[in-house]
Scaffold this motif. Structure first.
Motif, short mmCIF file in Angstrom:
data_model
loop_
_atom_site.label_atom_id
_atom_site.label_comp_id
_atom_site.label_asym_id
_atom_site.label_seq_id
_atom_site.Cartn_x
_atom_site.Cartn_y
_atom_site.Cartn_z
N GLY A 1 -108.25 53.90 56.16
CA GLY A 1 -108.48 54.86 57.23
C GLY A 1 -109.90 55.36 57.29
O GLY A 1 -110.21 56.31 58.01
N GLU A 2 -110.81 54.71 56.55
CA GLU A 2 -112.20 55.16 56.50
C GLU A 2 -112.93 54.82 57.80
O GLU A 2 -112.65 53.81 58.45
CB GLU A 2 -112.93 54.49 55.33
CG GLU A 2 -112.45 54.94 53.97
CD GLU A 2 -113.13 54.19 52.84
OE1 GLU A 2 -112.96 54.61 51.68
OE2 GLU A 2 -113.82 53.17 53.11
N LEU A 3 -113.92 55.65 58.12
CA LEU A 3 -114.81 55.34 59.22
C LEU A 3 -115.86 54.35 58.73
O LEU A 3 -116.35 54.44 57.59
CB LEU A 3 -115.50 56.60 59.74
CG LEU A 3 -114.62 57.65 60.40
CD1 LEU A 3 -115.46 58.83 60.86
CD2 LEU A 3 -113.84 57.07 61.56
N VAL A 4 -116.20 53.40 59.58
CA VAL A 4 -117.29 52.45 59.27
C VAL A 4 -118.36 52.60 60.33
O VAL A 4 -118.07 52.93 61.48
CB VAL A 4 -116.78 51.00 59.19
CG1 VAL A 4 -115.72 50.86 58.11
CG2 VAL A 4 -116.23 50.53 60.52
N ASP A 5 -119.60 52.36 59.91
CA ASP A 5 -120.70 52.49 60.87
C ASP A 5 -120.85 51.23 61.70
O ASP A 5 -120.15 50.23 61.48
CB ASP A 5 -122.00 52.87 60.16
CG ASP A 5 -122.47 51.80 59.17
OD1 ASP A 5 -122.06 50.63 59.27
OD2 ASP A 5 -123.29 52.14 58.29
N ALA A 6 -121.76 51.29 62.66
CA ALA A 6 -121.90 50.18 63.60
C ALA A 6 -122.37 48.91 62.92
O ALA A 6 -121.97 47.80 63.31
CB ALA A 6 -122.86 50.59 64.73
#
Length: 255
Positions: free
Chosen positions: A161-166
């Motif tokens: 569920g982690e956010l990942v960068d572009a």
């Protein structure tokens, strides 16, 4: 009255659907999920529209489904209005491009993945958060994500569920290009303008075949359209004469 809505802007052959939900980072409400297939039906039937852009208002793509509508989504499971909207977007007969800035999370990521191409700002953040919420991500949505980024990357997104960068999104194939935030709108406009100039026959057939929605009979039909339409003869003539082609094919049933 709610100010959460989807709006449509048409510029030449390109239609842009804008996700708007001020104060909720453009989260998709139940009404918006229901509205999207209706908008897409109209735009697909419009012969003047050759390509579709999906984006969010005010520097944010979409922060997900509005959890105020959680009970409705939970009760429906894979038959939810969110999955129906996603599936309609994925089946849209014309090329679709997501222009992504800011948050692209949950239902927002779901919509972006259902588009054909994704152009992201360097400040965009992506996430699939059901493991944080105790939800089962819909099966069609999970499979579509896995086809795009591969099983391992899909599991990483779903398990953590982690956010990942572009930049990570670019490495795993979640997006196609990453640009400065102020360059995204221009790049999406240039990309869709290029697509709109190409043979609609070629583009429509390619989309069906890549998406594995064309059986042998349908593929033979597409080749028949090439012979009957004269598209290839016009394309070759234009290349030999060093001029832009004048493609004229339109989907059957359109004026």
């Amino acid at each position: 009255m709610s100010d959460a809505e989807l709006t449509v802007e048409v510029t030449g052959p390109v239609a842009t659907v804008v996700i708007r939900n001020p104060g909720r980072r453009n989260a998709m409400s139940a009404a918006m999920w229901r509205q999207l297939p209706v908008l897409l039906d109209g735009l697909e039937a419009d012969p003047a529209v050759h390509a579709l852009v999906l984006t969010g208002a005010d520097g944010t793509f979409c922060a997900g489904a509005d959890l105020g509508d959680l009970d409705e989504l939970l009760d429906a499971g894979d038959a939810s209005i969110a999955v129906a909207a996603e599936e309609r977007l994925a089946r849209f007969a014309k090329p679709t491009v997501a222009g992504i800035q800011g948050a692209c999370v949950g239902g927002g990521c779901q919509l972006a993945v259902a588009c054909d191409l994704r152009i992201a700002a360097a400040d965009a953040r992506f996430g699939v958060p059901p493991a944080r919420l105790g939800l089962v991500y819909p099966a069609p949505t999970t499979r579509r994500l896995a086809r795009l980024v591969g099983p391992s990357a899909a599991k990483h997104l779903l398990f953590t569920g982690e956010l990942v960068d572009a930049e990570r999104a670019l490495r795993i194939g979640l997006v196609d290009e990453v640009l400065a935030a102020d360059a995204v709108v221009g790049r999406v406009a240039a990309l869709t303008a290029t697509i709109a100039q190409r043979s609609r026959l070629t583009v429509a057939a390619a989309k069906e075949i890549v998406d594995d929605r064309a059986d042998e009979e349908r593929i033979a039909w597409w080749h028949g359209q090439v012979r009957a339409s004269g598209e290839a003869r016009e394309g070759v003539a234009a290349a030999n004469e060093r001029r832009p082609p004048r493609f004229g094919w339109v989907p059957p049933g359109h004026p």
